[in-house]
Design a protein around this motif. Structure first.
Motif, PDB file in Angstrom:
ATOM      1  N   TYR A 118       0.812  -1.212   0.000  1.00 30.02           N
ATOM      2  CA  TYR A 118       0.000   0.000   0.000  1.00 30.02           C
ATOM      3  C   TYR A 118       0.849   1.266   0.000  1.00 30.02           C
ATOM      4  O   TYR A 118       0.397   2.319   0.438  1.00 30.02           O
ATOM      5  CB  TYR A 118      -0.929   0.015   1.218  1.00 30.02           C
ATOM      6  CG  TYR A 118      -2.060  -0.983   1.140  1.00 30.02           C
ATOM      7  CD1 TYR A 118      -2.960  -0.955   0.081  1.00 30.02           C
ATOM      8  CD2 TYR A 118      -2.234  -1.939   2.131  1.00 30.02           C
ATOM      9  CE1 TYR A 118      -4.006  -1.856   0.004  1.00 30.02           C
ATOM     10  CE2 TYR A 118      -3.283  -2.846   2.074  1.00 30.02           C
ATOM     11  CZ  TYR A 118      -4.159  -2.804   1.006  1.00 30.02           C
ATOM     12  OH  TYR A 118      -5.195  -3.697   0.940  1.00 30.02           O
ATOM     13  N   THR A 159       2.794   4.238  -1.968  1.00 26.27           N
ATOM     14  CA  THR A 159       2.838   4.883  -3.278  1.00 26.27           C
ATOM     15  C   THR A 159       4.027   5.823  -3.435  1.00 26.27           C
ATOM     16  O   THR A 159       4.441   6.135  -4.551  1.00 26.27           O
ATOM     17  CB  THR A 159       1.536   5.670  -3.555  1.00 26.27           C
ATOM     18  OG1 THR A 159       1.518   6.081  -4.921  1.00 26.27           O
ATOM     19  CG2 THR A 159       1.408   6.895  -2.665  1.00 26.27           C
ATOM     20  N   ASP A 173      -0.907   4.464  -0.520  1.00 24.51           N
ATOM     21  CA  ASP A 173      -1.749   4.448  -1.714  1.00 24.51           C
ATOM     22  C   ASP A 173      -3.196   4.250  -1.258  1.00 24.51           C
ATOM     23  O   ASP A 173      -3.710   3.133  -1.213  1.00 24.51           O
ATOM     24  CB  ASP A 173      -1.320   3.321  -2.657  1.00 24.51           C
ATOM     25  CG  ASP A 173      -2.015   3.394  -4.005  1.00 24.51           C
ATOM     26  OD1 ASP A 173      -2.994   4.157  -4.142  1.00 24.51           O
ATOM     27  OD2 ASP A 173      -1.598   2.673  -4.929  1.00 24.51           O
ATOM     28  N   GLU A 213      -5.875   5.054  -2.673  1.00 31.12           N
ATOM     29  CA  GLU A 213      -6.760   4.559  -3.733  1.00 31.12           C
ATOM     30  C   GLU A 213      -6.745   3.030  -3.784  1.00 31.12           C
ATOM     31  O   GLU A 213      -7.770   2.400  -4.034  1.00 31.12           O
ATOM     32  CB  GLU A 213      -6.343   5.158  -5.073  1.00 31.12           C
ATOM     33  CG  GLU A 213      -6.622   6.647  -5.149  1.00 31.12           C
ATOM     34  CD  GLU A 213      -6.159   7.262  -6.451  1.00 31.12           C
ATOM     35  OE1 GLU A 213      -6.725   6.912  -7.498  1.00 31.12           O
ATOM     36  OE2 GLU A 213      -5.250   8.095  -6.428  1.00 31.12           O
ATOM     37  N   GLN A 214      -5.576   2.426  -3.539  1.00 34.50           N
ATOM     38  CA  GLN A 214      -5.509   0.962  -3.492  1.00 34.50           C
ATOM     39  C   GLN A 214      -6.252   0.425  -2.276  1.00 34.50           C
ATOM     40  O   GLN A 214      -6.972  -0.583  -2.359  1.00 34.50           O
ATOM     41  CB  GLN A 214      -4.053   0.512  -3.445  1.00 34.50           C
ATOM     42  CG  GLN A 214      -3.867  -1.000  -3.391  1.00 34.50           C
ATOM     43  CD  GLN A 214      -4.314  -1.693  -4.651  1.00 34.50           C
ATOM     44  OE1 GLN A 214      -3.715  -1.498  -5.700  1.00 34.50           O
ATOM     45  NE2 GLN A 214      -5.362  -2.502  -4.582  1.00 34.50           N
ATOM     46  N   ASP A 271       0.552   7.639 -10.573  1.00 33.30           N
ATOM     47  CA  ASP A 271       1.515   6.906  -9.752  1.00 33.30           C
ATOM     48  C   ASP A 271       0.890   5.726  -9.038  1.00 33.30           C
ATOM     49  O   ASP A 271       1.600   4.848  -8.548  1.00 33.30           O
ATOM     50  CB  ASP A 271       2.171   7.834  -8.724  1.00 33.30           C
ATOM     51  CG  ASP A 271       1.176   8.364  -7.703  1.00 33.30           C
ATOM     52  OD1 ASP A 271       0.106   8.845  -8.109  1.00 33.30           O
ATOM     53  OD2 ASP A 271       1.458   8.299  -6.497  1.00 33.30           O
ATOM     54  N   SER A 272      -0.439   5.685  -8.949  1.00 34.94           N
ATOM     55  CA  SER A 272      -1.122   4.577  -8.283  1.00 34.94           C
ATOM     56  C   SER A 272      -1.329   3.426  -9.264  1.00 34.94           C
ATOM     57  O   SER A 272      -1.928   3.609 -10.329  1.00 34.94           O
ATOM     58  CB  SER A 272      -2.479   5.039  -7.736  1.00 34.94           C
ATOM     59  OG  SER A 272      -3.252   3.937  -7.311  1.00 34.94           O
ATOM     60  N   SER A 273      -0.845   2.246  -8.903  1.00 32.95           N
ATOM     61  CA  SER A 273      -1.003   1.094  -9.798  1.00 32.95           C
ATOM     62  C   SER A 273      -2.473   0.747  -9.989  1.00 32.95           C
ATOM     63  O   SER A 273      -2.886   0.370 -11.092  1.00 32.95           O
ATOM     64  CB  SER A 273      -0.234  -0.108  -9.250  1.00 32.95           C
ATOM     65  OG  SER A 273      -0.709  -0.477  -7.968  1.00 32.95           O
TER      66      SER A 273
END
Length: 313
Positions: free
Chosen positions: A134, A136, A150, A152-153, A188-190
């Motif tokens: 998690y 980023t 992260d 968003e993840q 940048d977030s996978s």
């Protein structure tokens, strides 16, 4: 502490290119984490929470704040750490934030300070740690590494979201036309990159992704140095705003300032919300702003661009 609580809302109005302010906080260990102040609505002592029946996730309950009922996420538990015991919750703090059109509160052990820095000081995590985490970005401060999560993840795992574009939007005619075009997506977030790629490939367009603004700029400048017209190569660029090394505002401004690519169509795509983005989109010369994440909305801006080009042919 009172200074932080009093100034968070004011600082969210700050305007600056490639600048950010991080609200530093702690969980159950000595590790320090950071969250962009632009995403923070307020910070407050955790009130008594209203429990959620049959609660089975890291959502610990609901808080009634300024007339609004907001879910409370135990951030420690969400990233696989030890949950805050119920009898200790009211000694903790809530960071009320807005992500992807959703307001929620993060339960954290402590809130430290607000740190002013620049995105070029924020680094992507080492590739050697892999992608199953998690994290980023990281930032060195006072000989310590501050970790930027992260979120968003975390939210994608908590609230799984479909990336499929509806048949009403992705009609057969639209898909036929879309196959001719290529979109550049920068994030940048996978999880955000994967969401965009799956949705746009479902629409039919070819997708190239970059992990941050600097990588995207280096790629575009490299193509331009070789005499390649990137405005012909790419239908448009859809870029996140918050990214290590170079943010989306700076990327958009640099593209606009380069005569070899200044006609590129740019849409800034972010979980940041509010009227702040409207003014910044205009300031850096981007063509539009899109809030994350709705596959039909994402496909819609691409379709609109395709249709506009088709009408000029």
């Amino acid at each position: 502490m009172s200074g932080i609580l009093d100034t968070v809302n004011l600082r969210t109005q700050m305007v600056g290119q490639n600048r950010l302010e991080l609200l530093l906080f702690g969980l159950e260990t000595d590790q320090i984490y950071g969250i962009n102040v632009f995403k923070v609505r307020e910070v407050l002592q955790c009130p008594r929470l209203t429990e959620v029946p049959r609660q089975t996730t890291s959502i610990k309950g609901m808080a009634h704040i300024r007339g609004e009922t907001i879910p409370v996420l135990d951030l420690s538990e969400a990233i696989g750490r030890t949950a805050v015991p119920k009898d200790e919750q009211q000694r903790c703090f809530l960071i009320v934030a807005e992500y992807n059109k959703r307001t929620l509160a993060f339960l954290v052990r402590k809130v430290d300070r607000i740190l002013n820095t620049h995105w070029d000081q924020i680094m992507a995590p080492p590739a050697e740690i892999g992608v199953e985490n998690y994290l980023t970005a990281v930032f060195e401060y006072e000989s310590r590494l501050i970790e930027i999560l992260d979120v968003e993840q975390i939210l994608a795992d908590l609230y799984p979201m479909s990336t499929k574009v509806s048949e009403e939007v992705a009609t057969s005619d639209v898909k036929t036309k879309a196959r001719e075009y290529h979109v550049l997506c920068v994030d940048d977030s996978s999880v955000a990159r994967n969401q965009m790629q799956r949705s746009l490939e479902d629409l039919g367009v070819k997708v190239t992704t970059c992990n941050n603004g600097k990588i995207a700029w280096d790629m575009l400048a490299g193509f331009a140095d070789k005499g390649i017209d990137v405005t012909e190569m790419f239908l448009m660029m859809i870029s996140d705003i918050e990214m290590p090394e170079m943010d989306g505002y700076t990327l958009a401004a640099m593209v606009r300032e380069d005569p070899r690519m200044d006609k590129m169509h740019i849409v800034l795509h972010s979980s940041l919300s509010g009227g702040f983005n409207v003014s910044m989109v205009k300031k850096v010369g981007a063509d539009g702003f899109l809030a994350k994440f709705n596959p039909d909305d994402l496909a819609g801006v691409v379709i609109e661009r395709i249709q506009k080009l088709e009408r000029t042919r």
